[in-house]
Design a protein around this motif. Sequence first.
Motif, PDB file in Angstrom:
ATOM      1  N   ARG A 152       1.036  -1.269  -0.005  1.00  0.00           N
ATOM      2  CA  ARG A 152      -0.258  -0.447  -0.082  1.00  0.00           C
ATOM      3  C   ARG A 152       0.846   0.915  -0.115  1.00  0.00           C
ATOM      4  O   ARG A 152       0.666   2.188   0.418  1.00  0.00           O
ATOM      5  CB  ARG A 152      -1.214  -0.131   1.221  1.00  0.00           C
ATOM      6  N   ASN A 153       1.318   1.232  -1.099  1.00  0.00           N
ATOM      7  CA  ASN A 153       3.150   2.244  -1.007  1.00  0.00           C
ATOM      8  C   ASN A 153       1.546   3.438  -1.214  1.00  0.00           C
ATOM      9  O   ASN A 153       1.120   3.480  -1.973  1.00  0.00           O
ATOM     10  CB  ASN A 153       3.613   2.063  -2.519  1.00  0.00           C
ATOM     11  N   VAL A 154       2.101   5.297  -0.393  1.00  0.00           N
ATOM     12  CA  VAL A 154       1.418   6.367  -0.975  1.00  0.00           C
ATOM     13  C   VAL A 154       1.633   6.719  -1.978  1.00  0.00           C
ATOM     14  O   VAL A 154       0.375   7.408  -2.740  1.00  0.00           O
ATOM     15  CB  VAL A 154       1.805   7.252   0.542  1.00  0.00           C
ATOM     16  N   GLY A 155       2.620   6.459  -2.964  1.00  0.00           N
ATOM     17  CA  GLY A 155       2.834   6.909  -4.293  1.00  0.00           C
ATOM     18  C   GLY A 155       2.047   6.487  -4.933  1.00  0.00           C
ATOM     19  O   GLY A 155       1.053   7.140  -6.010  1.00  0.00           O
ATOM     20  N   TRP A 156       1.770   4.786  -4.839  1.00  0.00           N
ATOM     21  CA  TRP A 156       1.313   3.912  -5.715  1.00  0.00           C
ATOM     22  C   TRP A 156      -0.517   4.699  -5.801  1.00  0.00           C
ATOM     23  O   TRP A 156      -1.093   4.537  -6.098  1.00  0.00           O
ATOM     24  CB  TRP A 156       1.597   2.646  -5.256  1.00  0.00           C
ATOM     25  N   LEU A 157      -0.852   4.806  -4.451  1.00  0.00           N
ATOM     26  CA  LEU A 157      -1.997   5.042  -4.321  1.00  0.00           C
ATOM     27  C   LEU A 157      -1.906   6.492  -4.794  1.00  0.00           C
ATOM     28  O   LEU A 157      -3.499   6.599  -5.229  1.00  0.00           O
ATOM     29  CB  LEU A 157      -2.105   5.319  -2.517  1.00  0.00           C
ATOM     30  N   SER A 158      -1.772   7.224  -4.406  1.00  0.00           N
ATOM     31  CA  SER A 158      -1.765   8.583  -5.468  1.00  0.00           C
ATOM     32  C   SER A 158      -1.630   8.473  -6.835  1.00  0.00           C
ATOM     33  O   SER A 158      -2.602   9.156  -7.083  1.00  0.00           O
ATOM     34  CB  SER A 158      -0.424   9.260  -4.947  1.00  0.00           C
ATOM     35  N   GLU A 159      -1.376   7.232  -7.509  1.00  0.00           N
ATOM     36  CA  GLU A 159      -1.363   7.268  -8.578  1.00  0.00           C
ATOM     37  C   GLU A 159      -2.568   7.122  -8.769  1.00  0.00           C
ATOM     38  O   GLU A 159      -2.732   6.823 -10.278  1.00  0.00           O
ATOM     39  CB  GLU A 159      -0.041   6.458  -9.470  1.00  0.00           C
ATOM     40  N   LEU A 160      -3.255   5.858  -8.343  1.00  0.00           N
ATOM     41  CA  LEU A 160      -4.425   5.443  -8.717  1.00  0.00           C
ATOM     42  C   LEU A 160      -5.090   6.381  -8.688  1.00  0.00           C
ATOM     43  O   LEU A 160      -6.455   6.515  -9.180  1.00  0.00           O
ATOM     44  CB  LEU A 160      -4.734   4.343  -7.594  1.00  0.00           C
ATOM     45  N   ALA A 161      -5.383   7.319  -7.076  1.00  0.00           N
ATOM     46  CA  ALA A 161      -5.812   8.533  -7.210  1.00  0.00           C
ATOM     47  C   ALA A 161      -6.251   9.675  -8.415  1.00  0.00           C
ATOM     48  O   ALA A 161      -7.065  10.024  -9.073  1.00  0.00           O
ATOM     49  CB  ALA A 161      -5.592   9.842  -6.211  1.00  0.00           C
ATOM     50  N   ARG A 162      -5.351   9.599  -8.997  1.00  0.00           N
ATOM     51  CA  ARG A 162      -5.193  10.053  -9.934  1.00  0.00           C
ATOM     52  C   ARG A 162      -5.612   9.955 -11.273  1.00  0.00           C
ATOM     53  O   ARG A 162      -5.992  10.190 -12.400  1.00  0.00           O
ATOM     54  CB  ARG A 162      -3.429  11.093 -10.821  1.00  0.00           C
ATOM     55  N   VAL A 163      -5.249   8.295 -11.521  1.00  0.00           N
ATOM     56  CA  VAL A 163      -5.595   7.614 -12.748  1.00  0.00           C
ATOM     57  C   VAL A 163      -7.389   8.307 -13.116  1.00  0.00           C
ATOM     58  O   VAL A 163      -7.937   7.808 -13.598  1.00  0.00           O
ATOM     59  CB  VAL A 163      -5.599   6.509 -13.493  1.00  0.00           C
ATOM     60  N   TYR A 164      -7.956   7.729 -10.990  1.00  0.00           N
ATOM     61  CA  TYR A 164      -9.358   7.586 -11.248  1.00  0.00           C
ATOM     62  C   TYR A 164      -9.839   9.095 -11.985  1.00  0.00           C
ATOM     63  O   TYR A 164     -10.575   8.991 -12.757  1.00  0.00           O
ATOM     64  CB  TYR A 164      -9.817   7.861  -9.670  1.00  0.00           C
ATOM     65  N   LEU A 165      -8.815  10.220 -11.520  1.00  0.00           N
ATOM     66  CA  LEU A 165      -9.385  11.104 -11.771  1.00  0.00           C
ATOM     67  C   LEU A 165      -9.769  11.727 -13.724  1.00  0.00           C
ATOM     68  O   LEU A 165     -10.927  12.276 -13.564  1.00  0.00           O
ATOM     69  CB  LEU A 165      -8.627  13.035 -11.070  1.00  0.00           C
TER      70      LEU A 165
END
Length: 836
Positions: free
Chosen positions: A734-747
């Motif tokens: 659950r890498n925070v950088g990977w989480l942030s990228e998932l949020a970006r792709v959702y957007l």
Amino acid sequence: MKPDPLIDTAGRVADFAGVDWDAAFAGLSADDRAVADQLVAVSQVAAAHRQLHDLLPGDPSSPADDRPVASRWGHLELLEQVGRGSFGIVYRALDTHLHREVALKLFPRSSQPATVIEEGRRLARVRHPNVVTVFGADVHEGLPGIWMEFVRGKRLDLLVKEQGRFGAHEAALIGRDLCRALAAIHAAGLVHRDVKAQNVMREAGGRIVLMDLGASSVLLPGDAVADQTGTPLYMAPEVLAGTPATPESDVYSLGVTLFYLATGQFPIAAASLAALRQAHLDRSGRNLLDVRADLAPEFVRAVSRAVEHDPARRTRTAGEFEADLSDVLSTSVATAADPVTTGRGWRGLVLWLAAALAVVLSGAAITRFTSVEPSDTSIAVLPILNRTGNPDLDYLTTGMTELLISNLARIRSLRVPSYDAVRNLSPTAETDGQASRLGVRLLLAGSLDQVNDAFRLNVRLSEPATGKTIWGDEIIRDRAGIISAQTEISRLVATRLMLDLSPGERRALAERVLNPEAQDAYVRGLVETTIAFDDRRAALAASLFKRAIELEPTFAEAWAELALIEHRLADLSALPERAPRIEHARELARRSLSLDPELPVGLTALATVQFYFDWDLPLAEETYRQAIASSPSYALARQRLAMLLAAQGRFAESIAMGLEAREREPLIANRTTSVATLYYYARDFAQAESEMRRALSLSPGYGVAHFGLGRIYSARGLFDAAIAEIQQALAQSRNVGWLSELARVYLSAGRQDDAGAVMQELETRRRAGETPGPDSLAYLAVAEGRFDDALAILEEAVAQRSTNALWLGVDPRVDPLRTDPRFGELLRRAGLGAQP
């Protein structure tokens, strides 16, 4: 005699290279135009009759088969075309069974595919380190082909043009390797028929490789090959006159090759084939000593005898020529006039005396095995096996394996995969398939036993492809001496392979007397760094390296490893702690280099501070290149330099460097994901995806590769696929950088609710002290259309020299900002590259 372009044109015709006839005729006199007309006729005859030197019988009147070749041929994936001639097409290809690059020759004009198979079998019989290795031959969909090793290096003729003529000593060393190559070819019943500087490669690691076995033909007892294949200036006079090619004519061509290496000229030069034949009849060639008076007399005699006009007076066999050149090496001493003394190293007598002394002083019981020719210098060290029965000593065998690898890697002519590349292998995996997967020819295996209070280390160097054991040794030491024995083993391996060690390499492998407890602490620290990195293990490794330094302040490697630990911790630290850790890492790296200026890990540690933290890209590039020059096998330095070049937008250089790192360690998934990232930055998304898939084939479920695929699919607008890949990565961590990228792709996909849920998790993690880097926050702002906020965040990221911000100039995620002049100014001030 003034060089005439017509003789070069004749050579290109003989080589089946393309000739621009309009350019060749331009500015010629009437006499010279007549000569050029003759060359046109010769080229037409050659195109009709050569048929791959009798290898591929077919109908010469049939048109060339120009059908497009598919992206695969059997189990080989075609990567790029690297050559083409009347005989067929040469590709760089990927062997998907063994995951290695090969050269593939396809013969679309062949009317007898079975002949290709038979010839491939004959060529595959030639197994010698200095001869390009043929792996196989086959026919797919009616198209025959032969595949062989893909050699990366430089042709000897280009080295002469770029670096100048060779000294007698180095030319003799090259000649000795080529004599042994020819002897192997002749012993297989073949004649090469096109020995020349253009057909000899010096591999990146220093190996000399005789290429173009496609020119070879079968030589039956009492028979000879009757044609005029070859390049005119290298051809023996009897072959040029139309008599059959023989092993003696191969020796003549090799003599011409060495003449050219030493002088940049040829024994006989002429403006036309007729003039060349007449010059041979008149015996009007140059004397080697007249062309270059500073050459050693033994070298002059050896080469002059090989290029005798009269075959009866000429050196008759490759073995005789080798003996003559060995006399050169055993008696010559490099002089100030000989370029070998100014950068190409002392050889011969010094090497053998040093090697003999090392064996005498070792006190080891040497076990004699089969001797080996000067070698293909690629070698992998298998994990040393702990046979003591004491599992508490596993750390010792692990550390000894790492030390042996690092010591061997200091020898520039050796290509040695890192510990990461071999750590998961079985200590008994001495198989040809294992060597092929690693991309090496030789394997070094060892085991450790305990005999009372002493340790016994058995080592064995083997060539799995031939089943030969090349060298073995049994070394008995007490606990204090068993670790330092790794340096001794490296020297003995170099001796057995007849490697030429430079003064710097000999210093690096010199016996050192180090505090036993310091060595033990250092080895334990190395073991901790090979396990998954976390705060606890990092602290333990750092304490062990510090202990080694306290006990042995001159332990350069311990200083360097501590520097690497420190800047990994700096990269993970909060901003207030970052600066002092960076300065500490810099000081540690400099201290290691004050003790050993050529230490690869020390140079890499310093370069990483200069790159990641100082953002001094030109200085970091220089330091990385010093590390690579000190240890060409050190793939980590190549990988990080590749990323540096990408940050500057130098994609061709970057990808080439990344591929070199992967070539040295093809089994490490991280080397491949790094190459994929380089293609991603260069906007070659198809190739980037292919590389990420390759990484997953090496390491199924590898989170970094799944995350990388997510970025690639997002850049291509394939948001559902991107989300699926990033979620697979997050299943691993659950890498925070990977989480942030998932949020970006959702957007980016317009899935606001899903993005909101991920952002809530990110906020929870932020309150716990885990925050994505400023670059990730900027990417989110771009996805939301908050460009001013994104630019403000990026300004702060650059001011803080946030590591990931180094690739802002090339990252597709900030493409919407590229039309804003403020973004261009930010990149200019930061000294970063731009999108291609």
